[in-house]
Design an enzyme around this catalytic site. Structure first.
Site, PDB file in Angstrom:
ATOM      1  N   ASN A 156     -10.195  -0.625   0.268  1.00 16.11           N
ATOM      2  CA  ASN A 156      -8.737  -0.519   0.252  1.00 16.11           C
ATOM      3  C   ASN A 156      -8.230  -1.119  -1.058  1.00 16.11           C
ATOM      4  O   ASN A 156      -8.323  -2.326  -1.272  1.00 16.11           O
ATOM      5  CB  ASN A 156      -8.171  -1.277   1.458  1.00 16.11           C
ATOM      6  CG  ASN A 156      -6.658  -1.252   1.518  1.00 16.11           C
ATOM      7  OD1 ASN A 156      -5.978  -0.870   0.560  1.00 16.11           O
ATOM      8  ND2 ASN A 156      -6.102  -1.671   2.644  1.00 16.11           N
ATOM      9  N   HIS A 197      -3.388   6.894   2.612  1.00 17.04           N
ATOM     10  CA  HIS A 197      -3.807   5.596   2.080  1.00 17.04           C
ATOM     11  C   HIS A 197      -5.214   5.294   2.597  1.00 17.04           C
ATOM     12  O   HIS A 197      -5.514   5.494   3.769  1.00 17.04           O
ATOM     13  CB  HIS A 197      -2.814   4.521   2.540  1.00 17.04           C
ATOM     14  CG  HIS A 197      -3.276   3.136   2.239  1.00 17.04           C
ATOM     15  ND1 HIS A 197      -3.806   2.787   1.012  1.00 17.04           N
ATOM     16  CD2 HIS A 197      -3.318   2.007   3.002  1.00 17.04           C
ATOM     17  CE1 HIS A 197      -4.135   1.513   1.037  1.00 17.04           C
ATOM     18  NE2 HIS A 197      -3.852   1.014   2.231  1.00 17.04           N
ATOM     19  N   CYS A 244       0.819  -1.218   0.000  1.00 17.78           N
ATOM     20  CA  CYS A 244       0.000   0.000   0.000  1.00 17.78           C
ATOM     21  C   CYS A 244       0.853   1.268   0.000  1.00 17.78           C
ATOM     22  O   CYS A 244       0.315   2.377  -0.063  1.00 17.78           O
ATOM     23  CB  CYS A 244      -0.946  -0.007   1.193  1.00 17.78           C
ATOM     24  SG  CYS A 244      -1.954  -1.482   1.250  1.00 17.78           S
TER      25      CYS A 244
END
Ligand SMILES: CC(C)(COP(=O)(O)OP(=O)(O)OC[C@H]1O[C@@H](n2cnc3c(N)ncnc32)[C@H](O)[C@@H]1OP(=O)(O)O)[C@@H](O)C(=O)NCCC(=O)NCCS
Length: 333
Positions: free
Chosen positions: A289, A258, A122
């Protein structure tokens, strides 16, 4: 010793254009509840996620990347032939070799651009952006295409209560090019491999091939440990990126962390004492996500909706499996 000619790059680099692609299928929490014991209320209150997108067979890593990249190229006002480098950050392209970046570079019509994939979970967008900036300042490319792309639905165990609701699919892309003034700040990045067990693929592919396990590998995580790390450590990294860029929270227009969990975002906003006027990306609500794709997708949406505007100063920070992280301050395209 022979004297080498110094490389001649641009004085600085900047993001010139952004584009995103979200798969057509929107998946509400109700679909997740078909395979895990949970509730829409629990998922929304613990993660902020209401819906996510899952890719169909045609929405491959390459196909989604090409769509997002086409938009980024148009937004930057350049042609594909001007792109000298293509960097793809992904953990969900299932063909080990060749790098998917080469296929994307070819299909977009670049002129044999250097092309490679990276794996930085990520934090992948920040890692790739930092490499792109280096290539431009060093002079090995005038324009670099940076893509964050994931099909995490392929790596999700829909029966795992801890992760089934978290992940989504999509692609985000930016064009990075030359600038006469600083527009991508110093990157604060790193890795904490001693915590690598907290987010990981359940088993290696080879265990599945040999029949040692009968369940296809998936991403698993220790939710609470990751949550604590993100909340306590990543706010410090974000502050270091502000300091490195010489920016105070007051001078910031936009915060694009993020998109993993809205409670992590809220906590970072509080710890960083971001003033009211700072626009905060909350794309996680409808995108879930998407790992490496999450920051460019959120950036594209903020600009498309007018919540952020070209020239705004944005703090971006990615963090995840590794554990790895990367934070920097950028001028929005
Ligand atoms: C995954 C996450 C949302 C879980 O939230 P949490 O508050 O930590 O949840 P916990 O695992 O502590 O579980 C709390 C309770 O909810 C229950 N629970 C766990 N998963 C559940 C689910 N899907 N639905 C309903 N209840 C659930 C647990 O059994 C536990 O119940 P108990 O209190 O009776 O024992 C959260 O830990 C998280 O977001 N972590 C970081 C994720 C992340 O950012 N990952 C990627 C970084 S790149």
């Amino acid at each position: 010793m022979a004297k080498l000619k110094p490389s001649k790059g641009a004085p600085y680099a900047r993001i010139l254009g952004v584009g995103g692609y979200r798969p057509t299928r929107v998946v509400p929490n109700e679909v997740i509840l078909e395979t895990i014991d949970s509730s829409d209320e629990w998922i929304r209150s613990r993660s902020g996620i209401e819906t996510r997108h899952w890719a169909n067979d045609e929405e491959t890593v390459a196909a989604m990347s090409i769509e997002a990249s086409g938009k980024a190229i148009a937004d930057a006002g350049i042609s594909a032939q001007q792109i000298g480098g293509v960097i793809v950050s992904t953990v969900s392209h299932f063909k080990q070799t060749p790098a998917v970046a080469t296929e994307i570079a070819d299909k977009l019509g670049t002129n044999k651009a250097a092309a490679f994939d990276i794996s930085a979970g990520c934090a992948g967008f920040g890692y790739a952006l930092t490499l792109a900036k280096g290539m431009i300042v060093e002079g090995s490319a005038e324009y670099v295409l940076v893509i964050g792309v994931e099909r995490l639905s392929d790596l999700t165990d829909l029966e795992d209560r801890a992760t089934a609701f978290l992940f989504g699919d999509g692609a985000g892309a930016v064009i990075v090019g030359p600038s006469q003034e600083p527009a991508i700040g110093p990157t604060v990045w790193g890795s904490e491999g001693d915590k690598s067990e907290t987010i990981k693929q359940t088993v290696p592919w080879t265990d599945y091939r040999t029949g040692e396990v009968d369940k296809f590998p998936a991403i698993t995580q220790e939710g609470q440990a990751v949550f604590r790390w993100a909340v306590f450590e990543m706010a410090k990294v974000a502050q270091q990126a502000l300091d490195a860029a010489g920016i105070t929270p007051d001078e910031l227009d936009v915060f694009i962390p993020h998109q993993a969990n809205e409670r992590i975002i809220d906590s970072m906003v509080k710890t960083l004492k971001l003033p009211e006027h700072v626009t905060v990306a909350r794309d996680v609500r409808t995108t879930g996500n998407t790992s490496a794709a999450s920051i460019p997708l959120a950036m594209e949406r903020l600009l498309a909706t007018g919540e952020a505007k070209s020239g705004d100063t944005a703090l971006v920070i990615g963090f995840g499996a590794g554990l790895v992280y990367a934070a920097t301050v950028v001028t929005l395209p």
